[in-house]
Design a protein around this motif. Structure first.
Motif, PDB file in Angstrom:
ATOM      1  N   ASN A 201       7.817  18.074 -18.966  1.00  0.00           N
ATOM      2  CA  ASN A 201       8.497  19.365 -18.901  1.00  0.00           C
ATOM      3  C   ASN A 201       7.532  20.358 -18.259  1.00  0.00           C
ATOM      4  OD1 ASN A 201       9.062  22.160 -19.834  1.00  0.00           O
ATOM      5  ND2 ASN A 201      10.797  21.191 -20.846  1.00  0.00           N
ATOM      6  N   PHE A 202       7.901  20.881 -17.096  1.00  0.00           N
ATOM      7  CA  PHE A 202       6.997  21.749 -16.357  1.00  0.00           C
ATOM      8  C   PHE A 202       6.616  23.000 -17.142  1.00  0.00           C
ATOM      9  CE2 PHE A 202       6.356  25.469 -13.646  1.00  0.00           C
ATOM     10  CZ  PHE A 202       5.140  25.107 -13.098  1.00  0.00           C
ATOM     11  N   LYS A 203       7.602  23.729 -17.662  1.00  0.00           N
ATOM     12  CA  LYS A 203       7.298  24.985 -18.346  1.00  0.00           C
ATOM     13  C   LYS A 203       6.358  24.758 -19.524  1.00  0.00           C
ATOM     14  CE  LYS A 203      11.556  26.298 -19.063  1.00  0.00           C
ATOM     15  NZ  LYS A 203      12.297  25.113 -18.695  1.00  0.00           N
ATOM     16  N   ASP A 204       6.502  23.643 -20.229  1.00  0.00           N
ATOM     17  CA  ASP A 204       5.623  23.344 -21.363  1.00  0.00           C
ATOM     18  C   ASP A 204       4.212  22.945 -20.924  1.00  0.00           C
ATOM     19  OD1 ASP A 204       7.659  23.886 -23.128  1.00  0.00           O
ATOM     20  OD2 ASP A 204       8.157  21.784 -23.503  1.00  0.00           O
ATOM     21  N   SER A 205       4.032  22.631 -19.641  1.00  0.00           N
ATOM     22  CA  SER A 205       2.713  22.216 -19.152  1.00  0.00           C
ATOM     23  C   SER A 205       1.817  23.401 -18.796  1.00  0.00           C
ATOM     24  CB  SER A 205       2.859  21.301 -17.932  1.00  0.00           C
ATOM     25  OG  SER A 205       3.238  22.048 -16.781  1.00  0.00           O
ATOM     26  N   ILE A 206       2.378  24.584 -18.713  1.00  0.00           N
ATOM     27  CA  ILE A 206       1.597  25.772 -18.357  1.00  0.00           C
ATOM     28  C   ILE A 206       0.684  26.117 -19.539  1.00  0.00           C
ATOM     29  CG2 ILE A 206       1.724  28.217 -17.720  1.00  0.00           C
ATOM     30  CD1 ILE A 206       4.572  27.570 -16.614  1.00  0.00           C
ATOM     31  N   PRO A 207      -0.592  26.372 -19.300  1.00  0.00           N
ATOM     32  CA  PRO A 207      -1.503  26.701 -20.398  1.00  0.00           C
ATOM     33  C   PRO A 207      -0.990  27.896 -21.218  1.00  0.00           C
ATOM     34  CG  PRO A 207      -2.742  26.322 -18.389  1.00  0.00           C
ATOM     35  CD  PRO A 207      -1.290  26.341 -18.011  1.00  0.00           C
ATOM     36  N   GLU A 208      -1.146  27.804 -22.527  1.00  0.00           N
ATOM     37  CA  GLU A 208      -0.631  28.836 -23.432  1.00  0.00           C
ATOM     38  C   GLU A 208      -1.163  30.226 -23.117  1.00  0.00           C
ATOM     39  OE1 GLU A 208      -1.113  27.853 -27.548  1.00  0.00           O
ATOM     40  OE2 GLU A 208      -0.189  25.894 -27.298  1.00  0.00           O
ATOM     41  N   ASP A 209      -2.388  30.308 -22.617  1.00  0.00           N
ATOM     42  CA  ASP A 209      -2.966  31.628 -22.354  1.00  0.00           C
ATOM     43  C   ASP A 209      -2.491  32.246 -21.039  1.00  0.00           C
ATOM     44  OD1 ASP A 209      -4.366  29.821 -20.764  1.00  0.00           O
ATOM     45  OD2 ASP A 209      -6.284  30.828 -21.022  1.00  0.00           O
ATOM     46  N   ASP A 210      -1.712  31.509 -20.246  1.00  0.00           N
ATOM     47  CA  ASP A 210      -1.180  32.046 -18.988  1.00  0.00           C
ATOM     48  C   ASP A 210       0.222  32.610 -19.251  1.00  0.00           C
ATOM     49  OD1 ASP A 210      -0.622  32.760 -16.394  1.00  0.00           O
ATOM     50  OD2 ASP A 210      -1.220  30.831 -15.531  1.00  0.00           O
ATOM     51  N   ILE A 211       0.255  33.682 -19.992  1.00  0.00           N
ATOM     52  CA  ILE A 211       1.518  34.279 -20.427  1.00  0.00           C
ATOM     53  C   ILE A 211       2.332  34.783 -19.237  1.00  0.00           C
ATOM     54  CG2 ILE A 211       2.509  36.177 -21.789  1.00  0.00           C
ATOM     55  CD1 ILE A 211      -0.008  35.792 -23.641  1.00  0.00           C
ATOM     56  N   ALA A 212       1.669  35.369 -18.243  1.00  0.00           N
ATOM     57  CA  ALA A 212       2.381  35.910 -17.086  1.00  0.00           C
ATOM     58  C   ALA A 212       3.138  34.818 -16.336  1.00  0.00           C
ATOM     59  CB  ALA A 212       1.412  36.633 -16.151  1.00  0.00           C
TER      60      ALA A 212
END
Length: 126
Positions: free
Chosen positions: A90-101
């Motif tokens: 899942n692409f959206k879930d792969s984004i690091p948690e601290d990259d909120i923007a």
């Protein structure tokens, strides 16, 4: 072309267009080079390990603040390497948690593009 990407080192976004360093969008030289445009310098740097070797230029008044002009075949290499190394379901879930923007931008884009589909993002089942 818009590309949102996620790597083990981080996630990012870029736009790729057929434009040279002088802003030309046609002519005999077009076709061999492309312009990668970034909102954040860190996104360009993430692509270095994937084949992006152009100098990143800051354009503070441009619609994209950072740009790199690269041979078209290097864009092909970047895209191939991103695809080869993709390891998430899942692409959206792969984004690091601290990259909120970037997380917020991707969720908003997902929703807006979902409206292109008849019945919304989950189809006719709603």
């Amino acid at each position: 072309m818009w590309v949102a990407f996620s790597t083990p080192e981080g996630s990012g976004f870029f736009s790729a267009v057929a434009k040279d360093e002088d802003g030309n969008t046609s002519g005999p030289h077009m076709g061999s080079r492309v312009c990668l445009r970034f909102r954040r310098a860190q996104d360009a740097e993430l692509l270095r390990d994937y084949g992006m070797d152009g100098e990143v230029i800051e354009t503070p008044c441009g619609d994209y603040r950072f740009r790199a002009f690269i041979p078209r075949n290097h864009l092909v290499t970047v895209l191939m390497n991103l695809g080869d190394r993709m390891a998430y379901p899942n692409f959206k879930d792969s984004i690091p948690e601290d990259d909120i923007a970037l997380t917020n931008a991707c969720h908003q884009a997902w929703a807006v593009f979902g409206d292109l589909q008849d019945g919304g993002p989950y189809g006719a089942g709603q």
